[in-house]
Design a protein around this motif. Structure first.
Motif, mmCIF file in Angstrom:
data_model
loop_
_atom_site.group_PDB
_atom_site.id
_atom_site.type_symbol
_atom_site.label_atom_id
_atom_site.label_comp_id
_atom_site.label_asym_id
_atom_site.label_seq_id
_atom_site.Cartn_x
_atom_site.Cartn_y
_atom_site.Cartn_z
ATOM 1 N N GLU A 143 53.212 30.627 101.561
ATOM 2 C CA GLU A 143 53.630 31.699 100.653
ATOM 3 C C GLU A 143 55.149 31.779 100.557
ATOM 4 O O GLU A 143 55.696 32.182 99.533
ATOM 5 N N GLY A 159 55.934 29.346 98.134
ATOM 6 C CA GLY A 159 55.421 29.832 96.847
ATOM 7 C C GLY A 159 54.330 28.951 96.298
ATOM 8 O O GLY A 159 54.534 27.751 96.083
ATOM 9 N N LEU A 160 53.156 29.536 96.042
ATOM 10 C CA LEU A 160 52.025 28.743 95.560
ATOM 11 C C LEU A 160 51.746 28.959 94.071
ATOM 12 O O LEU A 160 50.742 28.484 93.542
ATOM 13 N N GLY A 161 52.685 29.642 93.402
ATOM 14 C CA GLY A 161 52.497 29.857 91.966
ATOM 15 C C GLY A 161 52.387 28.546 91.207
ATOM 16 O O GLY A 161 51.545 28.400 90.312
ATOM 17 N N ASP A 193 56.490 26.363 94.608
ATOM 18 C CA ASP A 193 57.549 26.862 93.734
ATOM 19 C C ASP A 193 58.913 26.336 94.173
ATOM 20 O O ASP A 193 59.786 26.065 93.343
ATOM 21 N N GLN A 194 59.098 26.203 95.463
ATOM 22 C CA GLN A 194 60.366 25.722 95.992
ATOM 23 C C GLN A 194 60.110 24.935 97.280
ATOM 24 O O GLN A 194 59.749 25.520 98.290
#
Lengths: 427, 427
Positions: free
Chosen positions: B191, B194-196, B129-130
Motif C-alpha cells: 500500500e 500504491g496498488l492503484g 503507483d511508485q
C-alpha cells in the motif's frame, strides 16, 4: 537515504517520504532519479554472484556476527563477585515477547552448577503421606503442561529507587525474561507424595531449595504451591540452560524470580514458613521507618519502553516512528498500556500486539509521526485486577527510599531532538 | 531406580510405584529402606559443596554440554552438495511449541549469505503507483505485528512416500519450526508503493525473490499477499539467524516453506505468475499419470508423535507413559488430535496443551498406563476447516507414488516391548 523524487499516485499513502523512489515508474513520469544512485541497487552484489555457506549439520545455530551486540550484559560495580551476580537481558534490542534462552538474564547466588540428568534427584518430604525421591526419568512420566510466563528478579529496577541511575532499558529493566515452559505441575507431585498427613492445607507451606551451595531456600504458601507452580524441564522447547537451573527449576508464575529455585532438589511440606535468609535479610522491602515488609512475592504491573531508549536511539529524522515496549503483571493479564510523550501530562493508548496473557510479557506499540522535538517518554500498564502502574512519587510515598526490590514505577526516557535518549526522573 | 518400600497413605494416588520412597515417613512406619541407598541422597555432593561458575557477561548463552545431542542433523546421501541441502529440527528431543532458532531446520538453495543491515535493500516494483526501495531502517518505521507461525518445507516427510525410509521423527518430520515473528505486514508495504496502478487486484500476483545467488523466486497470488504475509526481521524476539534470511525474510503463514523467501530483496506486482523454476520443475506434485499439480501451496493438517519414537525410545518398564507430539495445519487452528496405539484400529483423543492457534504448532499429550506390550503408535490431526489428516493409503490413492512434496500422511511408529521404536507402515 535520498529523498523521494517520483510523482506519487493519488491513492498512495506516502507514509515515509524519505523512502527512495526508483525504477520504471519514476522514469516514465519524467522525474529525475535520486541524486546519488544506490550502488546496492544498480550493481550486482557479491552475495548474488556466489554461493553462500553450506548447510551445517552439527553445531547449535548462533546469531550472525553482526548481532554481536545483542547480548546479556552485567554491571561490574554492582556486585563484588561474579559467583553472586547478575546479567541483564538486552530488551532494548529485542522485539516480540519470547526471550531466547541465549540472551535471557541470569542471577546466581553461588554460581551456576553443572548437574547431569542422571545425577538429578528431587525429594519431597515433611508433612506428606510418603516422602519420595524422583529421578529425572520419573518426572518425565507425569502429565505435562506448557505455559508462557515472565520471570522477573525482585531487584529489577532496584537501582532506580534513589533516582535515575542506569542508562539503558537493559540495565534498568533487563532482569526479566519470558519463556514457554514445559513441565509437571507442583500440585501433581505433591499429590503423588500425598497431602493427607498435612491435615488442613490452608495454613501449610512448602519450602523449596536448590542443589547448589547457596540452596536459595524459599517458603511458598500451600495455596500458591497447589495453584500454578511448575516443575519445569524445558524452556522454549529445549532443555533449560545450565545457568537457568538445568535440568529442573521451579516456576512460580507472577512471583519474584528468587523463588523460581534452580537445580531444584527438595520440597518440604511444613506447618509454617522457614524465614530463611532469602526471605528475611534479603528479598524483603525496608520502609522509611526502618521496618521491613515481608512476603511481598507478587511482581506488580509494570512496563517499559524498550525503543527508543538510551541504548536504542532514534536513528532518523522527523516522521513515522515506532515506539515499542513490554508490559507485564504478576496478578494476571495486561489489559492496556498508555504512553505519554510529555512526561505524564497527557496519555494515549498503545496498541497491544496480542491480547494480554496470564503472567506473561505483552508487547505494545505506538506508531507516531514524530515532529523532531524532544520527548519525555513514559509507559503505564494496567492489569486485569484493575491495578495501574504507579509513578515513582506514588511508590516512594508508600515505601520511602530504602527499598531495593519491587520497584514497578513508571520509567521516563528523555528523548532529545538528536534522537538520543537519557534516563531521567520527572517530578 | 529402586522399588517403593513404604506404606502408602490411603489417600495417595500412587502414580509411579517405582518412585523411591525414603525418609522419616518410611522409617516411622517400620518399612525397610530401599535395598541400595542412593548416594545422591545420602551424601553431600560436590555441586552443593563448592560454588559454581560465575555470571558471564558477554557471550551468547549456549545449551549445557550434556545436551550436545539436541542439534539439527542432516542426511548426507540426501543431497549432492551442502550448499543446496537441508538439516532437520531435533523435534524428538523438544517439548512445548516454540522452536529455538539454534536448533531450527535450514534449507538452502545456494548457501546462506551474510548480508549486513546497512547493505540491505528491498525493492517493490512492477504494477505499483511508485516503485520504492526500502532500507532496513525504513522498514523499522512501519507499524509492526507479532505472530507465531510454523514453517514447514514442502518436502517434509517426502522420503516417506515410497515407504518407511528414515528412522526418526527428526528425519521424517523435522523440516519444520515454529517461531514468534515480528515484522511489517506485506500489505502495508504494498500500500505504501500504491496498488492503484494494478487495477483489479483479484487476478494480480506478486513475485518475490531473495538476494542470494539462487534468488529462489516465487509467485504469490495477491489475495494471500494482502492477507497475512509478513516482512519479518525478528524470530523469537531476536534477529533472524543468517541461515534463516538475516536481516529480513518473507513469512507466508501456512504455505510451503520455499515461499518464505530469505534475504528478501524484491517484490514485483505482476499480472500473472512467473512460473519460475521453483514452481514448475520443483515444488509441484507429480501424479501417477506423470502430469503435475501446481500451485499446491497450503500445508495441510499433519501431526507426528515425537516421543516415544525411534530417537526417543521408552527408557522404563510398564506403567505411566507420556505420549507426546506436534500437530499443525496451514488452513488455521488445530481443533483436535487422536492417538492410536494399535495402528489405526482404535483411537482416543489426545489432550492439547493449549487451544490450537492459527497456523502454528500445537503440542498434544496422551498419558497412558503402558502395559509393556508392543504398540503401533499413530496420531491424526484435524483442523478448523474440518479436514482430517489422511492415511498414507488414502493419500496414495489420489496422488500415486511419484510425489516428493506435501506428504501429510499419518505416521506409524512400531514401539516394541523393549521400548525401542521403528518407522513402519501399516496396511
Amino acid at each position: 537515504m535520498s529523498e523521494s523524487s517520483g510523482k506519487k499516485g493519488a491513492s498512495r499513502r506516502q507514509f515515509l517520504t524519505s523512502v527512495a523512489a526508483v525504477g520504471a515508474g519514476a522514469v516514465a513520469a519524467g522525474a529525475s532519479r535520486a541524486a546519488t544512485p544506490d550502488p546496492l541497487i544498480t550493481e550486482v552484489q557479491e552475495w548474488a554472484r556466489a554461493t553462500g555457506d553450506g548447510v551445517d549439520a552439527s553445531p547449535y545455530g548462533l546469531p550472525i556476527e553482526y548481532e554481536g551486540d545483542v547480548i546479556r550484559r552485567n554491571v561490574e560495580w554492582l556486585t563484588a563477585d561474579t559467583i553472586s551476580s547478575i546479567n541483564f537481558t538486552p530488551i532494548h534490542a529485542l522485539d516480540g515477547t519470547i526471550t531466547p534462552q541465549g540472551c535471557a538474564f541470569e542471577r546466581h547466588h553461588s554460581g551456576a552448577i553443572a548437574l547431569k540428568k542422571e545425577d538429578y534427584r528431587l525429594m519431597i518430604n515433611g508433612l506428606v503421606d510418603q516422602p519420595l525421591v524422583f529421578t529425572y526419568a520419573d518426572l518425565e512420566r507425569f502429565p505435562r503442561e506448557n505455559h508462557v510466563y515472565f520471570c522477573e528478579c525482585a531487584a529489577n529496577s532496584g537501582m532506580e529507587w534513589a533516582g535515575a541511575q542506569l542508562n539503558g532499558a537493559q540495565f534498568t529493566h533487563g532482569m526479566i525474561h519470558n519463556m514457554e515452559y514445559s513441565g509437571v505441575s507442583l500440585r501433581t507431585l505433591l499429590e503423588e507424595a500425598g497431602l493427607g498427613a498435612a491435615g488442613d492445607l490452608s495454613d501449610k507451606w512448602v519450602y523449596v531449595e536448590g542443589a547448589d551451595a547457596s540452596s536459595n531456600g524459599r517458603s511458598i504458601p500451600m495455596e500458591k504451591a497447589l495453584d500454578d507452580c511448575l516443575i519445569a524441564f524445558k524452556a522454549n522447547g529445549e532443555a533449560l540452560r545450565k545457568e537457568h537451573g538445568y535440568p529442573v527449576r521451579l516456576v512460580v508464575p507472577g512471583w519474584e524470580g528468587n523463588m523460581w529455585v534452580k537445580w531444584l532438589r527438595r520440597i518440604e511440606v511444613m506447618d509454617g514458613p522457614v524465614e530463611s535468609r532469602e526471605e528475611t535479610s534479603k528479598y524483603t522491602d525496608t520502609l522509611a521507618d526502618g521496618t521491613s515488609r515481608k512476603w511481598t512475592w507478587v511482581m506488580d504491573a509494570k512496563s517499559v519502553i524498550t525503543s527508543p531508549s538510551p541504548q536504542a536511539p532514534i536513528a532518523h529524522g522527523p516522521g513515522p516512528l515506532v515506539i515499542t515496549g513490554l508490559a507485564w503483571s504478576g496478578r494476571g493479564a495486561i489489559t492496556g498500556v498508555d504512553v505519554s510523550l510529555d512526561g505524564g501530562i497527557s496519555w494515549q493508548p498503545a496498541r497491544l500486539a496480542a491480547p494480554g496473557q496470564d503472567k506473561a510479557l505483552t508487547r505494545f506499540y505506538l506508531d507516531i509521526n514524530w515532529d523532531g522535538s524532544e520527548m519525555l517518554l513514559q509507559s503505564r500498564a494496567r492489569d486485569e485486577s484493575g491495578y495501574v502502574q504507579p509513578t515513582k512519587a506514588q511508590l516512594r510515598e508508600v515505601r520511602g527510599l530504602n527499598s531495593i526490590y519491587h520497584n514497578n514505577a513508571i520509567q521516563t526516557w528523555w528523548v532529545k531532538a538528536s534522537g538520543e535518549a537519557e534516563n531521567v526522573e520527572v517530578s
